[in-house]
Design an enzyme around this catalytic site. Sequence first.
Site: not given
Length: 246
Positions: A141, A154, A156, A158
């Site tokens: 992402s 999140y 971390a 991605k």
Amino acid sequence: MRLGNKVALITGGASGIGLAAVKRFAQEGATVIIADYNLEAGNKIQAELLEKYNHISFYQMNVADRECVNNVISNVLNEYKKIDILVNNAGITNDAMLTKMTSEQFDQVINVNLKGVFNCTQAVIPSMIAQGYGKIINTSSVSGVYGNVGQTNYAATKAAIIGMTKTWAKELGRKGINVNAVAPGFTRTSMVEKMPEKVLEKMESIVTLQRLGVPEDIANAYLFLASDEASYITGHVLQVDGGIMM
Ligand code: CAA
Ligand code: NAI
């Protein structure tokens, strides 16, 4: 047909980006396995798509549950004899500022977005090594590339996906397996619908192409990396984000 005779398993394929990829891969001739946690959505999508495509099948799977993943992959391999393409697309958010994020919020996102990708890849990889061919596509992402307010957990996961992608590309290249990641920008799915409108408008305003992504934008990138047109690409992170933060 860019994916004729190929078997593709797409996690989180019952909605959003994953669902767009299921349709795109099926259009290109693949047998597509939807592996998703959501039983109701999965059954509904399977019934709808079987009216149009012959080779679609839904398996309920929680990527965070290792035993469940191993059972599903084993059943798929019994039924279809091979998995040529694995798209590790399933993912969740559980946003909060660092000062407010609970340990449970952190662990939940790590277990699905990071451990889930490890679980699925480890279950599929022996069969890919045995056939000397495979394509792994991991979903990172923009948050993993640049960081994002409210997404300690999140972002971390991605960012970690980028590290795993490059590591697996190095380990598996000599086995005939390509491993790449796609890093989508903000894309119109249920995931972004949960964001405060004010923040979403701000994000849209910093996109060079001046629009949010649509699921098909990301599905097309998955398709390219899954196809043999991308056979000399591995360890790459393809940012599909409209030029956000350039
Ligand atoms: N970028 C910049 N600023 C942001 C921001 C963001 N992504 N998210 C929140 N802020 C700002 C808010 O505008 C607010 O600013 P002001 O103090 O100037 O008003 C400040 O941070 C605090 O925000 P809240 O008042 O909303 O604080 P809260 O504790 O009530 O909520 C939050 C915090 C849960 C993080 C909430 O703001 C939120 O949900 N923000 C969106 C987070 C986000 O961008 N998530 C992406 C989801 S989509 C996705 O994850 C897909 C992908 O891969 C990109
Ligand atoms: P979505 O919420 O529309 O779809 C996610 C799918 O994953 C759902 O069908 C859900 O049931 C499934 N899922 C959730 N937890 C699961 C689990 N434990 N096991 C199996 N399936 C599970 O989300 P969206 O937007 O389509 O996201 C797809 C991927 O793209 C995610 O990895 C997400 O992090 C990533 N992404 C999304 C962006 C966006 O702006 N929408 C931007 C960047 C990345």
